[in-house]
Design an enzyme around this catalytic site. Sequence first.
Site, PDB file in Angstrom:
ATOM      1  N   SER A 216     -10.163  -0.069   8.386  1.00  0.00           N
ATOM      2  CA  SER A 216      -8.734  -0.335   8.166  1.00  0.00           C
ATOM      3  C   SER A 216      -7.969  -0.656   9.440  1.00  0.00           C
ATOM      4  O   SER A 216      -6.799  -1.037   9.369  1.00  0.00           O
ATOM      5  CB  SER A 216      -8.101   0.888   7.510  1.00  0.00           C
ATOM      6  OG  SER A 216      -8.837   1.221   6.352  1.00  0.00           O
TER       7      SER A 216
ATOM      8  N   ASP B  91      -1.185  -0.808  -7.499  1.00  0.00           N
ATOM      9  CA  ASP B  91      -2.501  -0.238  -7.213  1.00  0.00           C
ATOM     10  C   ASP B  91      -2.830   0.854  -8.208  1.00  0.00           C
ATOM     11  O   ASP B  91      -2.265   1.949  -8.146  1.00  0.00           O
ATOM     12  CB  ASP B  91      -2.499   0.341  -5.793  1.00  0.00           C
ATOM     13  CG  ASP B  91      -3.724   1.197  -5.546  1.00  0.00           C
ATOM     14  OD1 ASP B  91      -4.795   0.872  -6.102  1.00  0.00           O
ATOM     15  OD2 ASP B  91      -3.610   2.172  -4.777  1.00  0.00           O
TER      16      ASP B  91
END
Lengths: 630, 367
Positions: free
Chosen positions: A327, A351
Amino acid sequence: MPQPIRLKDHEKDARLVKRRVLVGGVVIILLTCVLIMRMYYLQVIQYEHHSTLAENNRIHVQPIPPTRGLIFDRNGVIIADNRPSFSLTVTRERAGDWPSVLDAVVEVLELSEDDRALFERRVRQGRRPFEPVPILFELSEEQIARIAVNQFRLPGVEVAAQLVRHYPQQEHFAHSVGYVGRINEQELKRLDPTDYAGTHHIGKTGIERFYEDELHGEVGYEEVETNARGRVLRVLNRVDPKPGKDIVLSLDVHLQEAAENALGGRRGAVVAIDPNNGEVLAMVSQPSFDPNPFVTGISFKAYGELRDSIDQPLYNRVLRGLYPPGSTIKPMVAVAGLDAGVVTPQTRVFDPGFYQLPNHSHKYRNWNRSGDGWVDLNLAIARSNDTYFYDLAHKMGVDRMHDYMSRFGLGQRVALDMFEETAGLMPSRDWKRARYRQPWYPGETLILGIGQGYMQTTPLQLAQATALMATRGKWIRPHLAKSVDGRLPVDPNPMPDIVLRDPKFWEYGIRAMEDVLHGARGTARKVGDSSVYRIAGKSGTAQVVAIKQGEKYDRNKVQERHRDHALFVGFAPANNPQIAVAVMVENGESGSGVAAPVVKQVMDAWLLDKETGQLKAEFALPQTAEVSQR
Amino acid sequence: MRRRASLLQRMHIDGWLLLLLLILGAGSLFILYSASGKNVDLLLKQASSFGIGMLAVVVIAQFDPRFMARWVPLAYVAGVALLMAVEVMGHTAMGATRWINIPGVIRFQPSELMKIIMPMTVAWYLSRHNLPPRFKHIVISLAMIGVPFVLILKQPDLGTSLLVLASGAFVVFMAGLQWRWIVGAAAAVVPIAIGMWYFVMHDYQKRRVLTFLNPESDPLGAGWNIIQSKAAIGSGGVLGKGWLLGTQSHLDFLPESHTDFIIAVLAEEFGLVGVCLLLLLYLLLLARGLVITAQAQTLFGKLLAGALTMTFFVYVFVNIGMVSGLLPVVGVPLPFISYGGTHLVTLLSGFGVLMAIHTHRKWIAQV
C-alpha cells in the site's frame, strides 16, 4: 739416416713450414678483420639499439602507491581512513631454503599447517626476483616481537609497514560505504596496469567501489638503478604519487545510529533522504557486518559464517532487497489517477469488503473484510482501502499505470552513486509477453493498484518515490556523496521531473498521507498523535512469497520468517519536507504498527531539537506561511 | 750491439715477447679491476698468477728445445695417465670433473698441462719423419690427439678439449698436411654434423645450438648471457663509457664478467678503440710468434712454435667470437685478460717455450 739427405730435407722442410706460416698469417689477419667488423657492427651500426637495451636494463621504474582518499560523514566524522598495518614478507632470493624458513615462521608464530600451505602459495606467486612477497597481514604487536626475537633464523623475512584501509565505524556503514579488498585476477585484467602498479587494494562495494577512480589517486614512481637481480642500488628520480580525493558523504553518523536504534535489532532497512537535494542522510540494512576483515583478507571460515547466516548480514536490503511495495504506493497511484483523469478528489467508490470486475466472479478482497462503505480518494489513502484502488487501477489500465509508476522511479535504478542497486520490477504488457509469453490479464492490473503482484521494489526506490511526493515531482537522484574533493557529484543522466496537469493533484495526495497519521480514521494515527510536527506517510505490507533458504534449519523460525514484511514511508514536516524515510522491517507484519514508529523515530532524530524536544528552528516555516499553506 | 743484447741473450729472453707480455699483463689488471667490481683480492691473486707465469717463462726459456723433445713422450704418457686419473678419482666442481686434488698440496687440471704437451708430442713425432707427413703418420698423429681430446671432452670441458685438439691439429697443418685432405675433412664436417644432430646429440645440446642461432628465443635462460654481452659491447660505442663506468658489467647484467666474458667489459668501457688496441697487441704477439716459427732452426721447433702461435689465435678468436655472438658459447678464456690462474700460467708457459725455441736457435745453428 745418412747425413746429406737429412740436410736436404731440412731445407725443404723449412720452405714448407714458411709457406704454412704465410698461410697462417693471412688467415689470422682475415679472421681478425672479421672480429673487428663484428665489433664495428655491434658498436657503431647497432649502437643505438644496444645502448637502449643497456639503459633499460639498468633503470627500473618502481611504483609508489598513492594514499587512498578519506571518507567522512557530513559532520566530518571519519568513516574510512588509512592505518599503518604490518605484514610479514618473504624475499625468496634472500631466504635461501625458503620452505624451511616458512616452517620456522609457522613455528615461531605458532600457526597451523593450513597457514603454512597458504604462505607457500603466496610465496610461489612472487613475481620479480628480489620482490618481497607478503604472506601474513595485520601482525599483532606480539607477532612482531616474536619475529624480531627470532630474526636470526629467519633470513629474508621482514616486517613491512603499509597503509591499509580501516573503517572505524565498523558495521555501521558497511552497506553504504562498502569496503576495499585485495585486487583479484578479474579486476587485474580491466585495471590500468600502470596506475595500479603499486596498489594492492581496490573498492569492492559501495562508495569505495563507485568512487574508486577518485579515491585511488595517481601512482607515483621512483626511477631506481637496479642490478640484474632487481636489487635496488640507488634512486635516480622520484615522482610523488597524487593521493586520492577525499569524499564527504551526506550520511550522518548520528542519524544512522538513531535509525539503527529505531530498528531495535530487527532485520530490516531504513533509508532517509533529504528530498530537497537528494542527499541520503541515513542508510541502514540490518543486520550488518564489520568490513575490516575484508580488507586484509577474511578467513574462509569467518566468511562462510557471514555468507551462510540465516539473517544474511551481507545482503544489502536497502539496495538489493526486493519487496512488493504494497500500500505504500497508493499515494502515487492516486496522484496518477487524478492526473490521468480517471478519478477526481470527489470520486466515491462503495466498498463492501471486496471488488469484482464486471462479468467476473472472482472477489478481490479489501484488507478490511467488513468493508469501509463509501470511500473517496482521501479516505482510500488514509484507511488504505484496497477496493478503491482496484477500481482506480482498473480504470487506468496497466499501460498508464506502468508509465506513471516508472516516472516515480519504480522498476529502475534511481540512485546516482550506489553500486549495488537493483532495478526492481515495474511490470508491463511487453515485459509479461517477453517474460512469460502470455498476455496481460485485467486482474493483474487490479493488484498492481495495491502494490502487489509482479511488482518488486527496493526500500531506496520507495524512499525516492516518497521524496518525489514531498517535492511535488522534482527529480533529484539520491546520492551518498555530498562532495568529492569539494565538488558536488554531477548526475550524468538526470530523470525528468514529474509534471502534472494540475499541481493541486499533489496536494490531494499529500493531504491524504497526512491523514494516515493525523486523520480520525488514519491507519497510523497512534504514531501521528505523538508527533510534535505533521508527518505525511503511508503504511504497507509486503507478502513473503519466496521461501527462504534457511527453511531446513529451524521450523519455528521459518514460520516466523513467512510473516509479511512491514513497510512504512513518509516525509516530514508535511508542509516543509526536510526528510523522506522508507522503512522495511522483515517479517514485521504491521506497517503502521511496527514500521511507522521506526520512521517517526528517525524523523525525530533529524528534525527535533534535543534540548527542547521541539522542531528545530531552521525546519519550521514562519507561522503565516504555514497558515497560507493550509 | 752484441754486448748490449748479450744480457737478455745470455738470460735466453726475447725482448719483444717480454715487452708485449708485460704490457698485456698490466692491461689485464687494469680491466680486471673494473670487471671484478674493484675486487682487490682478486686483483692480487691475478697479479701473483701473472708473476708465477712470468717466472715460468724465464725458467722454461732456459731449456734447450731438444732437451724438451727428449722428455716429450714421457710427458705425454704421464699427461694421459693424469687425465684418466681425473676420470677415476677426480674432484668434481660445478658439475664437471676436471681437477686432481691432493689435499694440502696441490689442485690442478691435467687438461691444462695437455695444452702444452699436445703440440710438443705431435711436433716430436712428425719432426722425426720427412715432410709432408705420409698418411700413416697423419693417422698416428690424429690418434695421439684423439685420446686426450676424448678424455677432456668427457669431463666435460668442450672449450679445453677443442683447444687441445686445435693445438695438435695445427702441428699437422704446419707439417704440410696436403690441402686435398684439409678440404676433404672440411667437406666431411657437414654430413658428420647432420648425423650427430639426429643420432648423437642430447636434447639439451640441441637446445644450446638453437639458442646460439637465435639467442632471443630464450631471453631469460641460455640466451640471456649473449644478449647481455652484446648489449654491453654495443652500448660501448666507438669510445666506450669510460673505465669503471660500464653499467652492464657493474650492475651484474653481464655474467662471468671477469672471466670468459671480460672482453664485453673492455668493449663497453673502452669502445671499439679499446678492442682494436687489444687486437693490435695480440697481432704483434702473433707476428712475433710467426717470425720465431720462420726462424726456428729445428723442425721440432718450427712445428711447435707455429702450433703454439696459432692455438693462441684460436683462443682470441673463439673467445671474442662467442662473446660477440659470432660463435656458440664454449668456455674459452680471453688470453691474459680473463681472470684465472691456471689458464694464465699455462698460457705464459707456452710463450716460455716459444722464447726457448727462439733464444736457443743461434746456439743450435752454431753446433
